[in-house]
Every structure is written in C-alpha cells, then in structure tokens.
Write a protein that holds these residues in place. Structure first.
Motif, PDB file in Angstrom:
ATOM      1  N   ASP A  74      -1.734 119.281  50.609  1.00  0.00           N
ATOM      2  CA  ASP A  74      -0.806 120.271  51.156  1.00  0.00           C
ATOM      3  C   ASP A  74       0.584 119.669  51.382  1.00  0.00           C
ATOM      4  OD1 ASP A  74      -1.304 118.624  53.275  1.00  0.00           O
ATOM      5  OD2 ASP A  74      -1.916 120.201  54.667  1.00  0.00           O
ATOM      6  N   THR A  75       0.760 118.429  50.927  1.00  0.00           N
ATOM      7  CA  THR A  75       2.061 117.765  50.996  1.00  0.00           C
ATOM      8  C   THR A  75       2.391 117.297  49.583  1.00  0.00           C
ATOM      9  OG1 THR A  75       1.651 117.027  53.257  1.00  0.00           O
ATOM     10  CG2 THR A  75       3.348 115.859  52.035  1.00  0.00           C
ATOM     11  N   LYS A 149       6.831 120.987  49.479  1.00  0.00           N
ATOM     12  CA  LYS A 149       5.935 121.503  50.527  1.00  0.00           C
ATOM     13  C   LYS A 149       5.643 120.375  51.508  1.00  0.00           C
ATOM     14  CE  LYS A 149       3.346 124.278  52.820  1.00  0.00           C
ATOM     15  NZ  LYS A 149       1.986 124.643  52.457  1.00  0.00           N
ATOM     16  N   ASN A 150       6.136 120.532  52.742  1.00  0.00           N
ATOM     17  CA  ASN A 150       5.972 119.511  53.795  1.00  0.00           C
ATOM     18  C   ASN A 150       6.605 118.172  53.387  1.00  0.00           C
ATOM     19  OD1 ASN A 150       4.435 121.188  55.551  1.00  0.00           O
ATOM     20  ND2 ASN A 150       2.615 120.794  54.305  1.00  0.00           N
ATOM     21  N   HIS A 157      17.946 120.556  60.123  1.00  0.00           N
ATOM     22  CA  HIS A 157      16.809 120.728  61.034  1.00  0.00           C
ATOM     23  C   HIS A 157      16.314 119.395  61.602  1.00  0.00           C
ATOM     24  CE1 HIS A 157      16.806 124.467  58.665  1.00  0.00           C
ATOM     25  NE2 HIS A 157      16.324 125.021  59.762  1.00  0.00           N
ATOM     26  N   LEU A 161      10.942 119.737  56.534  1.00  0.00           N
ATOM     27  CA  LEU A 161      10.676 121.171  56.585  1.00  0.00           C
ATOM     28  C   LEU A 161       9.215 121.427  56.227  1.00  0.00           C
ATOM     29  CD1 LEU A 161      13.881 122.579  54.831  1.00  0.00           C
ATOM     30  CD2 LEU A 161      13.446 122.303  57.276  1.00  0.00           C
ATOM     31  N   GLY A 162       8.517 122.166  57.077  1.00  0.00           N
ATOM     32  CA  GLY A 162       7.100 122.424  56.872  1.00  0.00           C
ATOM     33  C   GLY A 162       6.838 123.498  55.831  1.00  0.00           C
ATOM     34  N   GLU A 163       7.791 124.421  55.677  1.00  0.00           N
ATOM     35  CA  GLU A 163       7.553 125.519  54.748  1.00  0.00           C
ATOM     36  C   GLU A 163       7.781 125.073  53.303  1.00  0.00           C
ATOM     37  OE1 GLU A 163      11.778 126.275  56.426  1.00  0.00           O
ATOM     38  OE2 GLU A 163       9.874 125.411  57.083  1.00  0.00           O
ATOM     39  N   LYS A 164       7.400 125.926  52.394  1.00  0.00           N
ATOM     40  CA  LYS A 164       7.555 125.669  50.964  1.00  0.00           C
ATOM     41  C   LYS A 164       8.986 126.004  50.558  1.00  0.00           C
ATOM     42  CE  LYS A 164       5.252 126.880  46.609  1.00  0.00           C
ATOM     43  NZ  LYS A 164       4.170 127.719  46.041  1.00  0.00           N
ATOM     44  N   ILE A 165       9.700 125.028  49.985  1.00  0.00           N
ATOM     45  CA  ILE A 165      11.096 125.198  49.594  1.00  0.00           C
ATOM     46  C   ILE A 165      11.218 125.043  48.082  1.00  0.00           C
ATOM     47  CG2 ILE A 165      13.465 124.358  49.849  1.00  0.00           C
ATOM     48  CD1 ILE A 165      12.358 125.523  52.413  1.00  0.00           C
ATOM     49  N   GLU A 166      11.829 126.024  47.424  1.00  0.00           N
ATOM     50  CA  GLU A 166      12.065 125.954  45.984  1.00  0.00           C
ATOM     51  C   GLU A 166      13.565 125.890  45.744  1.00  0.00           C
ATOM     52  OE1 GLU A 166      11.148 128.634  41.987  1.00  0.00           O
ATOM     53  OE2 GLU A 166       9.829 128.788  43.744  1.00  0.00           O
TER      54      GLU A 166
END
Length: 584
Positions: A74-75, A149-150, A157, A161-166
């Motif tokens: 998940d990372t 992702k993570n 911030h 960043l914990g959310e998924k960034i594209e």
C-alpha cells in the motif's frame, strides 16, 4: 486495453499497458534574472529518494513500472510512460538537472521558455542530432505520469501525503517560431538558427517543494559530470543521509533497493560490482574519500563503509548558504513572499545532540533516533522539532520515536510553539516589568549582596542552578525565557538562595583561603553553551544572517582555541573574547 504483470521477488512489479495521455499547454513569457552561482540547483526530495529516473538500460515500450516499498503493497510509486514510449531514464535525468540550472538562471519561475541549444550547452552534447534527443526527452518527462501512494513528500503539508497522488513533473508546449502567431517569441530569440522553443510549467507538487522546505542543494555541474547514473543517484542519496557526518555505514541491500538495481541471489555479486564501479567513480571525482564492503557471510547481509573528505561539510554548508543568498534576491523580483520562501535547514551534529537532550534519556539508546531527528529538522525546521521533543518528554511517551514523529505530523506541539515564534518588535521592558514588579517585595536583596561577595566561579555555579530552576518551572527553554531570566536575574538568584540558605551559611563558616595560582580550563561543553547562548542573545538584538552567525562563531573559536593552548581558558577571558565580537 491489454495488461501484463511481471512479478519480481524483490520489491517492485512491472506492468505493460497502453494508456491515453494528455498534455496541458499554456502560454507565458518570463524575463531572465541574473543569479550569482548558476551551477547550484535545488533537487526535490522525492527525486532524491525515489526511482523517478530508471536505471534499467533495457526498458521496453509501453512498460509501466510499479515500485512497492512495503509488504502490504500500500506504499508505492507507479511510473506510466506516454503511449508508444519508454519511462524516463538517464538522458532524461541529465536533461532535468540542466533544466533546474536554467530555471534558476531565469529566476525560478514556475513557467519558463527554453531552447534545445540551451540544454545542449549545459549537458555538453556532442551529437549533431541534439535537437531530436532534447525534444524526445522533454516530451517523455512531460507526458510520463507518476502515481504516489503514501510516498509523496509535500513541503506544504510538512510530511508524506497519505492519499493517492497522480502527477507529472511538468507540462510542455512546443512553439514553432516560423508561425505567424508566435511572432512575440521570435523577438526573444537572438540566435536565428533556433527554429523551435519549449514552454514549460512545473507541476504544483514539485514546484512547491523546490521553493519551500522540500529540497536539497547540489552543484548541477558536478551532477552532470558524473558519468554513471548509478553513481549520481548514490551521491545524491548519501549526501542526504549523512547530514554532517564524514562516515557512513549502509546495508548493501539498502543501496541496491533505493537506486534501484535489479538482482537475484544468483547474480547479486554482479550487482555489487555495479555499486563498486559507481563508488569508485565518486572516489575519482573526490566526492567521497574511500569505501569498503564488509562481507562476513552473504552479500544480502553485507554492508558498505563510506568515508568523506574533511572538506565535504564546508562544501555542503557553502552550497546551502550561497543558494539561500541567491534566492533571497528573487523573493521580491518574482513575487515569492518571505513567509512562503522558507529555507530547508541543514541538521548539524550539535543540533541533533540538543534535541536528543530534550527527549527522554532512553532516546539516546535508539539506534535510528539521530537519523530520525536529522530528517525531522530537514522537513520541519529546528524550532518545530525542538518543541516536539519537549512535548514528547512531557507526555512521558513509552514509544519515544513513534510518539515524537506523530507529534510532528499532527502538530501536537503547536500550543508550545507560539512563544518561540520570532518577533521583530519584542518589548524588553514589558518582559522585565512582568517578571519583577509584582514580586519585588517578596525576595530579600541582602541575599544578592552576599552573593556578589562570593568568588566568581561560585557565583557562576549558583546562577546556573537558579537558571535551571527557572526553566524547570517554566516547562520549556526558549529565547523568551532566556530574555526574561536575563532581565530578572537578581530576583531568580535571590529566590534560589532563599530555597537553599545552606549555600551562603557554608560560605560564611568557611575559612577564606587564597586560591592556588593555577589556570583553570573550562570544559568544551560549557564553552559551547556559553558561545551559542551569546550569539543567540546577539541575534535577538541585531537579527544576524546565517553567514554572520558563522563568521562570529569562527572568529570567537579561533581566539578561544589559541587561549586554551597558550594561557588556559577561563571564565574571564572567554567573556572578554565574546564581548569583543558581540556588543550587547
């Protein structure tokens, strides 16, 4: 849409896909600005830590690569090329470094115009087909999509960043100068051989990091001179990891994974040979002093020792300060506000040791704590990390490192951060009045008269303990507390003597004996504290720049070391040296 997944036993997987891509184009022109040190560049922390540029020389068309950083998967980072193309590699890495140099020369705008000839001159391309090489590399960089992702560090911030960034690194627009609608661009190009120029706009995530606290400073010329992409990545990575240390000991497998290089147990010795060649290049270029692999059993369990030349720390600090001075000139010219343009702080061994001293004593036994503190100073700044350390100790946390990091990430120490906030208009008189007026009748001034009759070394000892009592009562030590103690020094000394009347009693009962004529020498820790505190007091009054602080420290230490060797270092001559350079 076809998809093929190729699994690996290491830490990433590769997929083949044919996605649709989209280029966002926008017109803008930016005037060039002159910068003193054009070779220094800021590298986004994400580009240093993660495999943004592939080291695989056998990349395939339409090949998507996903790098997983934990067992839960998940990372991760997924790199997706534009349809019919490859993911970015070594050429794109060099182009990016050159872009950062040109970006700085133009005043660090988010959008700027470049030509292939500018990039050719930076990279020293020898091929006559450089126009085609540059065009493909820029297109590849602009159209490659990165999914974090993570993993994505954000200076805005102050953490991952914990959310998924594209996101892509930048968008690009190709401008053909012969076209009628591009006449305004033709007037900007002096060299009439140039037929095409490119307009770039960096993505928000990457741009914010290189403007705020999300970057490290490197010499772009040095990076481009490193021939091996693996050597270049190792150099950037170890410069980040080592902080101010001149010796590193790293797991071999850690380096292999962070570059990353492919390997399996059968051919890991070949992968180690690639590392060895890369490190040898760094030795040849005097970027490291030497290195040594330590293998007691298998290569998977081996380590590599890396030593750095004595000059490495001075060079690192100089890069940081020169870059900061250059960027200060840009704050007004490019509309970057002073608050927005916060510089990344370089952690020193002294600062790391101070933070360790503020944490629970068990923190010193944690092997990773020093590195954790150093990375935290880089991300959040020294003052915020100091507050988090104080808060962690106050909460009596069992899991010190974990609680310390959560305090930083969640801003739990904000309630004690306010007194530390620097103000250009501090009313010293108010501080003095608040701490003296209401209690003036509650302490006996005759105690202070007796205190003044004591030998200087005893006075200093009593004052130190009085200060410790005061700080303990406050619950924190900041510049505000230091100023308050300074302006109410007599009060706090008398209060301490009231609590401990045996001190003066013992001195009254003692027979006065002439001290021996020997020259006492102060311990290094005490000298460091006194010099540091004096510079901080001076900073309150004169608002020194970092360069001025370094110069003051250097001048004071030079005289102090000479005294220590020749006459011995006493409280009195240390005080004289400090007063010589810092007039309060």
């Amino acid at each position: 849409m076809s998809k093929k997944i190729v699994k690996s036993s290491v830490w990433w997987e590769e997929t083949i896909d044919t996605p649709e891509t989209e280029i966002v184009e926008e017109n803008i022109y930016v005037d060039e600005k002159f910068i003193k040190n054009k070779s220094l560049i800021r590298m986004d922390l994400n580009l240093i830590q993660f495999p943004i540029f592939s080291k695989n020389t056998k990349r395939k068309v339409n090949q998507i690569v996903t790098y997983f950083f934990n067992k839960n998967r998940d990372t991760y980072i997924t790199v997706t090329p534009q349809a019919g193309d490859y993911i970015p590699g070594e050429t794109e890495e060099k182009i990016f470094i050159a872009l950062m140099q040109i970006m700085k020369e133009k005043g660090m705008p988010k959008k700027f115009v470049i030509s292939a000839l500018e990039l050719k001159n930076k990279i020293n391309f020898t091929t006559t087909k450089y126009n085609s090489v540059v065009e493909k590399a820029l297109s590849r960089l602009a159209s490659t999509t990165y999914v974090f992702k993570n993993t994505l560090y954000s200076s805005e911030h102050k953490g991952i960043l914990g959310e998924k960034i594209e996101t892509s690194i930048f968008n690009i627009k190709t401008i053909t100068l012969s076209k009628k609608e591009n006449k305004k661009y033709r007037d900007l190009v002096e060299d009439k051989r140039i037929k095409v120029i490119y307009e770039l706009e960096f993505s928000d995530h990457f741009y914010r990091n290189i403007i705020k606290k999300g970057y490290l400073v490197y010499d772009g010329d040095i990076l481009l001179e490193i021939e091996s992409s693996t050597a270049r990545t190792i150099y950037m990575l170890i410069e980040k990891i080592r902080f101010q240390k001149l010796y590193l000991k790293i797991d071999t497998l850690f380096l292999i994974k962070r570059i990353p290089l492919k390997y399996n147990k059968k051919n890991i010795s070949q992968t180690v040979k690639i590392l060895e060649n890369a490190l040898s290049e760094l030795v040849e270029k005097n970027l490291i002093l030497d290195f040594k692999f330590i293998k007691e059993s298998t290569w998977e369990k081996s380590e590599v020792e890396i030593n750095f030349p004595e000059s490495a720390n001075d060079e690192k600090q100089n890069r940081f300060y020169e870059d900061r001075n250059d960027f200060r000139k840009l704050i007004t010219t490019n509309g970057v506000s002073e608050t927005e343009h916060v510089m990344l702080e370089v952690p020193t061994e002294e600062n790391i040791d101070r933070i360790l001293g503020l944490l629970p004593s068990k923190a010193r036994n944690l092997k990773t704590m020093e590195r954790t503190i150093g990375e935290a100073i880089e991300k959040y700044g020294y003052e915020k990390v100091k507050n988090a350390a104080i808060y962690t100790k106050e909460q009596k946390a069992d899991k010190i490192r974990s609680y310390f990091l959560k305090t930083l990430e969640n801003n739990w120490a904000d309630d004690i951060e306010e007194p530390i906030a620097r103000s250009s208009k501090i009313d010293f008189k108010t501080i003095q009045d608040e701490n003296t007026h209401k209690d003036v009748s509650q302490w006996d001034r005759s105690l202070y008269m007796a205190f003044e009759k004591l030998p200087e070394n005893i006075q200093n000892g009593i004052e130190t303990y009085a200060y410790r009592d005061y700080i303990k009562e406050c619950g924190m030590e900041t510049k505000i507390q230091q100023m308050a103690f300074k302006y109410s020094r007599e009060k706090y000394i008398c209060e301490f003597l009231e609590k401990h009347p045996e001190i003066l009693k013992d001195k009254e009962d003692e027979e006065i004996v002439e001290p021996k004529k020997e020259i006492p020498t102060l311990d290094i820790k005490s000298v460091r504290e006194k010099i540091t505190r004096a510079i901080e007091f001076g900073d309150m009054l004169y608002s020194y720049s970092e360069e001025e602080k370094r110069r003051l420290l250097g001048n004071i230490l030079k005289e102090v070391m000479e005294l220590d060797v020749t006459k011995g270092l006493t409280e009195e001559n240390l005080k004289n040296v400090i007063e010589k350079y810092i007039k309060l």
